[in-house]
Design a protein around this motif. Sequence first.
Motif, mmCIF file in Angstrom:
data_model
loop_
_atom_site.group_PDB
_atom_site.id
_atom_site.type_symbol
_atom_site.label_atom_id
_atom_site.label_comp_id
_atom_site.label_asym_id
_atom_site.label_seq_id
_atom_site.Cartn_x
_atom_site.Cartn_y
_atom_site.Cartn_z
ATOM 1 N N UNK A 188 -3.651 -1.514 -8.018
ATOM 2 C CA UNK A 188 -3.340 -0.811 -6.774
ATOM 3 C C UNK A 188 -3.469 -1.789 -5.609
ATOM 4 N N UNK A 189 -2.552 -1.683 -4.649
ATOM 5 C CA UNK A 189 -2.576 -2.567 -3.481
ATOM 6 C C UNK A 189 -2.470 -1.715 -2.219
ATOM 7 N N UNK A 190 -3.498 -1.759 -1.381
ATOM 8 C CA UNK A 190 -3.524 -0.972 -0.149
ATOM 9 C C UNK A 190 -3.400 -1.901 1.047
ATOM 10 N N UNK A 191 -2.300 -1.742 1.785
ATOM 11 C CA UNK A 191 -2.097 -2.507 3.014
ATOM 12 C C UNK A 191 -2.599 -1.666 4.197
ATOM 13 N N UNK A 192 -3.674 -2.092 4.797
ATOM 14 C CA UNK A 192 -4.284 -1.485 6.000
ATOM 15 C C UNK A 192 -4.242 0.050 6.015
ATOM 16 N N UNK A 193 -4.713 0.642 4.930
ATOM 17 C CA UNK A 193 -4.811 2.101 4.880
ATOM 18 C C UNK A 193 -6.149 2.575 5.416
ATOM 19 N N UNK A 194 -6.171 3.606 6.266
ATOM 20 C CA UNK A 194 -7.443 4.119 6.786
ATOM 21 C C UNK A 194 -8.344 4.617 5.665
ATOM 22 N N UNK A 195 -9.623 4.285 5.749
ATOM 23 C CA UNK A 195 -10.571 4.721 4.721
ATOM 24 C C UNK A 195 -11.442 5.874 5.199
ATOM 25 N N UNK A 196 -11.381 6.178 6.501
ATOM 26 C CA UNK A 196 -12.124 7.305 7.051
ATOM 27 C C UNK A 196 -11.159 8.366 7.540
ATOM 28 N N UNK A 197 -11.584 9.123 8.545
ATOM 29 C CA UNK A 197 -10.701 10.139 9.105
ATOM 30 C C UNK A 197 -11.231 11.549 8.937
ATOM 31 N N UNK A 198 -10.511 12.478 9.525
ATOM 32 C CA UNK A 198 -10.901 13.893 9.498
ATOM 33 C C UNK A 198 -10.664 14.489 8.120
ATOM 34 N N UNK A 199 -11.577 15.324 7.683
ATOM 35 C CA UNK A 199 -11.415 16.068 6.440
ATOM 36 C C UNK A 199 -10.977 17.489 6.777
ATOM 37 N N UNK A 200 -9.978 17.988 6.045
ATOM 38 C CA UNK A 200 -9.486 19.344 6.268
ATOM 39 C C UNK A 200 -9.367 20.055 4.925
ATOM 40 N N UNK A 201 -9.009 21.331 4.984
ATOM 41 C CA UNK A 201 -8.884 22.107 3.749
ATOM 42 C C UNK A 201 -7.826 21.540 2.820
ATOM 43 N N UNK A 202 -6.753 20.966 3.389
ATOM 44 C CA UNK A 202 -5.676 20.444 2.543
ATOM 45 C C UNK A 202 -5.759 18.931 2.353
ATOM 46 N N UNK A 275 1.351 -14.277 3.213
ATOM 47 C CA UNK A 275 0.189 -14.521 2.351
ATOM 48 C C UNK A 275 -0.194 -13.254 1.597
ATOM 49 N N UNK A 276 -0.178 -12.107 2.290
ATOM 50 C CA UNK A 276 -0.502 -10.844 1.646
ATOM 51 C C UNK A 276 0.471 -10.513 0.527
ATOM 52 N N UNK A 277 1.757 -10.780 0.764
ATOM 53 C CA UNK A 277 2.770 -10.502 -0.266
ATOM 54 C C UNK A 277 2.549 -11.368 -1.503
ATOM 55 N N UNK A 278 2.260 -12.640 -1.292
ATOM 56 C CA UNK A 278 1.975 -13.528 -2.424
ATOM 57 C C UNK A 278 0.753 -13.039 -3.195
ATOM 58 N N UNK A 279 -0.270 -12.647 -2.464
ATOM 59 C CA UNK A 279 -1.481 -12.143 -3.123
ATOM 60 C C UNK A 279 -1.201 -10.854 -3.896
ATOM 61 N N UNK A 280 -0.378 -9.983 -3.316
ATOM 62 C CA UNK A 280 -0.074 -8.713 -3.955
ATOM 63 C C UNK A 280 0.649 -8.933 -5.287
ATOM 64 N N UNK A 281 1.661 -9.787 -5.286
ATOM 65 C CA UNK A 281 2.400 -10.045 -6.523
ATOM 66 C C UNK A 281 1.504 -10.708 -7.564
ATOM 67 N N UNK A 282 0.682 -11.651 -7.145
ATOM 68 C CA UNK A 282 -0.232 -12.306 -8.079
ATOM 69 C C UNK A 282 -1.248 -11.313 -8.639
#
Length: 289
Positions: A188-202, A275-282
């Motif tokens: 799995x490769x996550x590019x700058x995805x938020x790890x926090x945030x509001x929690x809701x019912x859905x 650089x990120x793309x090279x790292x992702x493919x590797x």
Amino acid sequence: MRDDDNAGLDGLIPSHLSRRGFVMTSLMSGLTLATTRVEAQVIHTDAEGIEAGEVAIPAGDGPMPAYRAVPKGEGPFPVVLVVEEIFGVHEYIKDICRRLAKAGYCAVAPELYARQGDLSKMTDVKQIISEVISKTPDAQWIGDLDATVAWATTAAKGDAGRLAVMGWCRGGRAVWLYDAHRTDLKAAVAWYGPVGGERTAIQPRTAGDVAGEIHAPLLALYGGADTGIPVASVEEARDAAKAAGKSVELVVYPEAPHGFHADYRPSYRKDAAEDGWRRALAFLKAHGV
């Protein structure tokens, strides 16, 4: 959806998910209208040697629009699920699929917000967030990604034994959650995805909440100058994963802002993106994808 795929997401997937009809029945053309962009995309990937175009994926309640790019030939090819930003499957996301196909992958980007709104017509980021993003149940897009895997591995020359997921921005958040959901992911490769945030019912759990429950090794690519995602919060998620015996490789580009891979926006940073793309493919190859 298999029972073992629900591991780690107790309370996220309701027993009866109410589906709504698709608002978008086809993908948008060109780039999103909802963000300031540079004069033209920096990267344009042609379709020579690959098959690329819009497809319709059976999603239980109707055909879901998506973009698929795959090398020519019989295959099967390793599968990469491409998870969009908040702006829809526009030309930037399509180009990413073609880049992956050129690298030997069956890349598929489903329009995960097709039920909630027509992103091709939206010009206001706040409207997209309030009317589309916040109203899309996590269980819905997780089910749609599962449907995409089923389609890719039975009808699109994809190899079910070599499966990965890659996402940007909100799609980066999805990568963490889907990694906690899907037991047969290889990477799995996550590019700058938020790890926090509001929690809701859905949307009851954050990426940080499930960090210790991921299955596949995860590469986390983040910007040190991202004003919306503190590096400390990503480090905390990485450490939670490590404490649970999971694998998260965090790479931080000190001067890069949020969206540094988005080559159609002023946030683009060529060195970090390349650089990120090279790292992702590797990373994909190192983990059997």
